[in-house]
Write an enzyme that holds these catalytic residues in place. Structure first.
Site, PDB file in Angstrom:
ATOM      1  N   ASP A  81       8.418  88.744  -4.012  1.00 35.79           N
ATOM      2  CA  ASP A  81       7.657  88.353  -2.830  1.00 35.79           C
ATOM      3  C   ASP A  81       8.570  87.584  -1.884  1.00 35.79           C
ATOM      4  O   ASP A  81       9.572  87.011  -2.323  1.00 35.79           O
ATOM      5  CB  ASP A  81       6.458  87.476  -3.225  1.00 35.79           C
ATOM      6  CG  ASP A  81       5.343  87.501  -2.185  1.00 35.79           C
ATOM      7  OD1 ASP A  81       4.429  88.332  -2.321  1.00 35.79           O
ATOM      8  OD2 ASP A  81       5.410  86.705  -1.227  1.00 35.79           O
ATOM      9  N   ASP A 124      12.525  90.064   1.122  1.00 42.76           N
ATOM     10  CA  ASP A 124      11.807  90.301   2.378  1.00 42.76           C
ATOM     11  C   ASP A 124      11.828  91.804   2.647  1.00 42.76           C
ATOM     12  O   ASP A 124      12.903  92.398   2.765  1.00 42.76           O
ATOM     13  CB  ASP A 124      12.499  89.549   3.513  1.00 42.76           C
ATOM     14  CG  ASP A 124      11.756  89.632   4.839  1.00 42.76           C
ATOM     15  OD1 ASP A 124      10.872  90.507   4.972  1.00 42.76           O
ATOM     16  OD2 ASP A 124      12.073  88.838   5.735  1.00 42.76           O
ATOM     17  N   ASN A 127       3.231  96.827  -3.052  1.00 43.72           N
ATOM     18  CA  ASN A 127       1.913  96.265  -2.793  1.00 43.72           C
ATOM     19  C   ASN A 127       1.958  95.340  -1.568  1.00 43.72           C
ATOM     20  O   ASN A 127       1.527  94.203  -1.630  1.00 43.72           O
ATOM     21  CB  ASN A 127       1.443  95.488  -4.035  1.00 43.72           C
ATOM     22  CG  ASN A 127       0.061  94.881  -3.853  1.00 43.72           C
ATOM     23  OD1 ASN A 127      -0.941  95.549  -3.965  1.00 43.72           O
ATOM     24  ND2 ASN A 127       0.023  93.592  -3.539  1.00 43.72           N
ATOM     25  N   TYR A 149      -2.253  99.907  11.313  1.00 46.95           N
ATOM     26  CA  TYR A 149      -2.599  99.909   9.888  1.00 46.95           C
ATOM     27  C   TYR A 149      -3.012 101.309   9.451  1.00 46.95           C
ATOM     28  O   TYR A 149      -2.529 101.835   8.446  1.00 46.95           O
ATOM     29  CB  TYR A 149      -3.730  98.916   9.626  1.00 46.95           C
ATOM     30  CG  TYR A 149      -4.031  98.702   8.162  1.00 46.95           C
ATOM     31  CD1 TYR A 149      -3.195  97.926   7.371  1.00 46.95           C
ATOM     32  CD2 TYR A 149      -5.165  99.255   7.570  1.00 46.95           C
ATOM     33  CE1 TYR A 149      -3.468  97.710   6.029  1.00 46.95           C
ATOM     34  CE2 TYR A 149      -5.450  99.048   6.230  1.00 46.95           C
ATOM     35  CZ  TYR A 149      -4.600  98.265   5.463  1.00 46.95           C
ATOM     36  OH  TYR A 149      -4.874  98.065   4.137  1.00 46.95           O
ATOM     37  N   MET A 198      -6.167  88.864   1.483  1.00 41.23           N
ATOM     38  CA  MET A 198      -5.747  89.575   2.692  1.00 41.23           C
ATOM     39  C   MET A 198      -6.930  90.166   3.439  1.00 41.23           C
ATOM     40  O   MET A 198      -7.018  90.093   4.663  1.00 41.23           O
ATOM     41  CB  MET A 198      -4.761  90.689   2.353  1.00 41.23           C
ATOM     42  CG  MET A 198      -4.317  91.479   3.584  1.00 41.23           C
ATOM     43  SD  MET A 198      -3.735  93.135   3.183  1.00 41.23           S
ATOM     44  CE  MET A 198      -3.770  93.886   4.804  1.00 41.23           C
ATOM     45  N   ARG A 242     -10.169  83.649   9.034  1.00 44.42           N
ATOM     46  CA  ARG A 242      -9.311  82.870   9.941  1.00 44.42           C
ATOM     47  C   ARG A 242      -9.268  83.449  11.349  1.00 44.42           C
ATOM     48  O   ARG A 242      -9.139  82.713  12.325  1.00 44.42           O
ATOM     49  CB  ARG A 242      -7.889  82.806   9.357  1.00 44.42           C
ATOM     50  CG  ARG A 242      -7.777  81.965   8.100  1.00 44.42           C
ATOM     51  CD  ARG A 242      -6.322  81.735   7.702  1.00 44.42           C
ATOM     52  NE  ARG A 242      -5.674  82.943   7.217  1.00 44.42           N
ATOM     53  CZ  ARG A 242      -5.671  83.336   5.946  1.00 44.42           C
ATOM     54  NH1 ARG A 242      -6.300  82.612   5.036  1.00 44.42           N
ATOM     55  NH2 ARG A 242      -5.045  84.431   5.579  1.00 44.42           N
TER      56      ARG A 242
END
Length: 263
Positions: free
Chosen positions: A42, A65, A92, A159, A196, A203
């Protein structure tokens, strides 16, 4: 112990802040429970370390990254250094509204490039570095998380476009590497209760978590309840295991019947 003595690299094994478990973390835990040695990768090393600790079974953490090809290659190399082989690569990583995604008439070039680089280019480059290792071994499994958004109505262009492209790339990798014994499949999660999917929307919309969850639950045919990361993790476990040894090039919906409802 369906993955006994297997080595897995999970890219995106950490998770964003939220009340529930993310797909990557749940998958790392399930893989380790079934005997795999998992490299939890990650960009947030602390989050990857937390996942590795939760997974156990000798799991390790690694910082990378997905925007930097060298770090993806380094993650693959680290798994081989630690355990001598690479049996499973699981990509993922995904971003939508948090990356600035928007409808086609509102998307900026910068946001489109950012989402594309994270969702699609990172997957392709991770596979680029995994394939030579798996070809030498004459076997391996490549998995990814696409989305039901790839084939259903979805308001944000980057997306949807990138997740649809992942289906085509999955098929390409599957057919071009079948002779090496390498299988490649992807998962199409539907409406899931993950940080997610839910907490990011909290938010960005100003709604409460309960309001966002209720709206999403109402759209799921099966029990009117979203799935969880554990549903995705169990699907990934099956596809990674020898039980799916004759399955390659497929996109598996994990969506509570939503795609059937849409038709």
């Amino acid at each position: 112990m369906r993955l006994k003595d297997k080595t897995a690299v999970i890219i995106g094994a950490g998770q964003s802040p939220g009340e529930t478990t993310g797909n990557g973390r749940a998958t790392a835990i399930r893989f380790a429970q079934e005997g795999a040695r998992v490299l939890c990768v990650d960009r947030d090393l602390a989050s990857a370390e937390e996942t590795a600790k939760l997974a156990g079974n000798g799991s390790a953490a690694f910082q990378a990254d997905v925007l930097k090809e060298d770090s993806l290659g380094a993650a693959i190399a680290e798994a081989v250094r630690l355990w001598g082989r690479l049996d499973i690569l699981h990509y993922n990583v995904g971003v939508s509204i948090a990356g600035g995604d928007a409808p086609p008439t509102e998307i900026t070039a910068e946001a489109f490039d950012r989402v594309t680089a994270i969702n699609l280019r990172g997957f392709i480059l991770a596979v680029k570095h995994a394939l030579p290792v798996m070809r030498r071994q004459e076997g391996g499994v490549i998995l990814s998380i696409s989305s039901a958004a790839a084939v259903e109505s979805y308001p944000y262009v980057a997306y949807k476009t990138t997740k649809a492209a992942m289906l085509a790339f999955t098929e390409q990798v599957a057919i071009q590497n079948a002779e090496y014994g390498i299988r490649c499949n992807t998962i199409l999660p539907g409406l899931m209760d993950t940080p997610m999917a839910v907490d990011t929307r909290v938010r960005h919309t100003g709604k409460t978590r309960a309001e966002v969850a209720a709206e999403r639950n109402a759209k799921v045919p099966l029990r009117r309840r979203m799935g969880t990361a554990w549903d995705v993790a169990n699907a990934a476990l099956f596809l990674a295991s020898d039980e799916a040894g004759f399955i390659t090039g497929v996109a598996l919906p994990v969506d509570g019947g939503r795609l059937v409802q849409i038709g």
